[in-house]
Design a protein around this motif. Sequence first.
Motif, PDB file in Angstrom:
ATOM      1  N   LEU A   1       0.811  -1.223   0.000  1.00  0.00           N
ATOM      2  CA  LEU A   1       0.000   0.000   0.000  1.00  0.00           C
ATOM      3  C   LEU A   1       0.844   1.273   0.000  1.00  0.00           C
ATOM      4  O   LEU A   1       0.417   2.293  -0.533  1.00  0.00           O
ATOM      5  CB  LEU A   1      -0.932   0.022   1.214  1.00  0.00           C
ATOM      6  CG  LEU A   1      -2.177  -0.853   1.140  1.00  0.00           C
ATOM      7  CD1 LEU A   1      -2.867  -0.917   2.499  1.00  0.00           C
ATOM      8  CD2 LEU A   1      -3.141  -0.322   0.085  1.00  0.00           C
ATOM      9  N   LYS A   2       2.018   1.218   0.576  1.00  0.00           N
ATOM     10  CA  LYS A   2       2.817   2.429   0.795  1.00  0.00           C
ATOM     11  C   LYS A   2       2.947   3.284  -0.466  1.00  0.00           C
ATOM     12  O   LYS A   2       2.567   4.458  -0.486  1.00  0.00           O
ATOM     13  CB  LYS A   2       4.199   2.042   1.318  1.00  0.00           C
ATOM     14  CG  LYS A   2       5.131   3.227   1.509  1.00  0.00           C
ATOM     15  CD  LYS A   2       6.497   2.771   2.018  1.00  0.00           C
ATOM     16  CE  LYS A   2       7.462   3.941   2.126  1.00  0.00           C
ATOM     17  NZ  LYS A   2       8.809   3.517   2.589  1.00  0.00           N
ATOM     18  N   TYR A   3       3.472   2.697  -1.538  1.00  0.00           N
ATOM     19  CA  TYR A   3       3.706   3.498  -2.745  1.00  0.00           C
ATOM     20  C   TYR A   3       2.433   3.697  -3.564  1.00  0.00           C
ATOM     21  O   TYR A   3       2.363   4.639  -4.364  1.00  0.00           O
ATOM     22  CB  TYR A   3       4.838   2.885  -3.570  1.00  0.00           C
ATOM     23  CG  TYR A   3       6.186   3.117  -2.929  1.00  0.00           C
ATOM     24  CD1 TYR A   3       6.809   4.367  -3.010  1.00  0.00           C
ATOM     25  CD2 TYR A   3       6.801   2.119  -2.189  1.00  0.00           C
ATOM     26  CE1 TYR A   3       8.029   4.597  -2.394  1.00  0.00           C
ATOM     27  CE2 TYR A   3       8.024   2.336  -1.568  1.00  0.00           C
ATOM     28  CZ  TYR A   3       8.628   3.580  -1.671  1.00  0.00           C
ATOM     29  OH  TYR A   3       9.837   3.808  -1.045  1.00  0.00           O
ATOM     30  N   ASN A   4       1.437   2.849  -3.368  1.00  0.00           N
ATOM     31  CA  ASN A   4       0.132   3.118  -3.974  1.00  0.00           C
ATOM     32  C   ASN A   4      -0.468   4.393  -3.385  1.00  0.00           C
ATOM     33  O   ASN A   4      -1.023   5.228  -4.112  1.00  0.00           O
ATOM     34  CB  ASN A   4      -0.812   1.933  -3.738  1.00  0.00           C
ATOM     35  CG  ASN A   4      -0.733   0.890  -4.841  1.00  0.00           C
ATOM     36  OD1 ASN A   4      -1.168   1.118  -5.968  1.00  0.00           O
ATOM     37  ND2 ASN A   4      -0.162  -0.258  -4.518  1.00  0.00           N
ATOM     38  N   LEU A   5      -0.347   4.564  -2.073  1.00  0.00           N
ATOM     39  CA  LEU A   5      -0.907   5.765  -1.439  1.00  0.00           C
ATOM     40  C   LEU A   5      -0.113   7.013  -1.820  1.00  0.00           C
ATOM     41  O   LEU A   5      -0.683   8.100  -1.983  1.00  0.00           O
ATOM     42  CB  LEU A   5      -0.938   5.589   0.079  1.00  0.00           C
ATOM     43  CG  LEU A   5      -1.816   4.445   0.590  1.00  0.00           C
ATOM     44  CD1 LEU A   5      -1.792   4.390   2.115  1.00  0.00           C
ATOM     45  CD2 LEU A   5      -3.243   4.570   0.093  1.00  0.00           C
ATOM     46  N   ILE A   6       1.190   6.867  -1.967  1.00  0.00           N
ATOM     47  CA  ILE A   6       2.005   8.003  -2.429  1.00  0.00           C
ATOM     48  C   ILE A   6       1.585   8.404  -3.844  1.00  0.00           C
ATOM     49  O   ILE A   6       1.431   9.587  -4.160  1.00  0.00           O
ATOM     50  CB  ILE A   6       3.506   7.642  -2.362  1.00  0.00           C
ATOM     51  CG1 ILE A   6       3.958   7.554  -0.898  1.00  0.00           C
ATOM     52  CG2 ILE A   6       4.347   8.666  -3.124  1.00  0.00           C
ATOM     53  CD1 ILE A   6       5.369   7.024  -0.718  1.00  0.00           C
TER      54      ILE A   6
END
Length: 300
Positions: free
Chosen positions: A46-51
């Motif tokens: 999720l980390k880079y999807n949210l970024i």
Amino acid sequence: MKTSSHLESPLQTIKHPLLTAKKIQLQVKRDDLLHPSVQGNKWRKLKYNLIALKRQQSQCLLTFGGAFSNHLYATAMASKLFHIPAHFIVRGPHLDLSNPTIRFAKACKVNLHPVTRIEYRQRHDVHYLEQLKHQFPSAFIIPEGGSNQFALQGCKELAQSLPPSDYLCCAVGSGGTLAGILQGVHKTTKVLGFAVLKNAEYLNGEVTTLNPSALELTNWQILTEFHGGGYGKFSTSLWDFCQTMKRDHHLPLEPIYTGKMMYGLWQMIEQDQFPQHSRIIAIHTGGLQGLDGLRYRRLI
């Protein structure tokens, strides 16, 4: 957007007479401790999807999952933490509001859209996704399980955070975690993926589609014989193993993902499938919330 205030998850060394006898060093990467709710590979994905969502100035996210999905659970908490409205296409057709995963998602104020199983099968279809873009024009769409190019960046970071090892092991459901790990692991490390569902040979293609460079790599393999009967299924002996690991090693496991990987790995060690003095790291990808769903369905 500040995506994490958490330190890197710890490595736990497992001490056991079997490992001493076989001269094997076994450590577990405790990614289940990354965050109380957005844990394990779900946070990594999720980390880079949210970024990317923030960079694209999307107003909300849309994703897919089953009613007991770890992805649904983790994304619901991320939605609440980062104040991102979320829509979930849930495999239905009806919502059981007593289901602990659904109750948690409702408590996080996400929007749940149950669909028939027939409609849910279209979740990868280009035309269906275009319809959803028209229905939710400001949404950033994340695929089921979170596995896409953005997810690979987070799983690459996971691999890069680890000390040198001879073998690196993880459970495989959609292939995203394994595909990302291959981008960050040293080429001398053998990566073993333990498929958690039946007839999983197709996952090799999923990994190479997500990470085309994996086609040229010879240091990885997906093991398909440790599925325990199929996705969501498990034997009494597997569940007994999970309970033993928690009791004797303070290592909590669920029998759907990480439990299957650890049980399969343990059998391979018993069968002398690793050379003496091998250094093995097994990744705990989280998913412990799934235990509540198993209890709710009286499966454990």
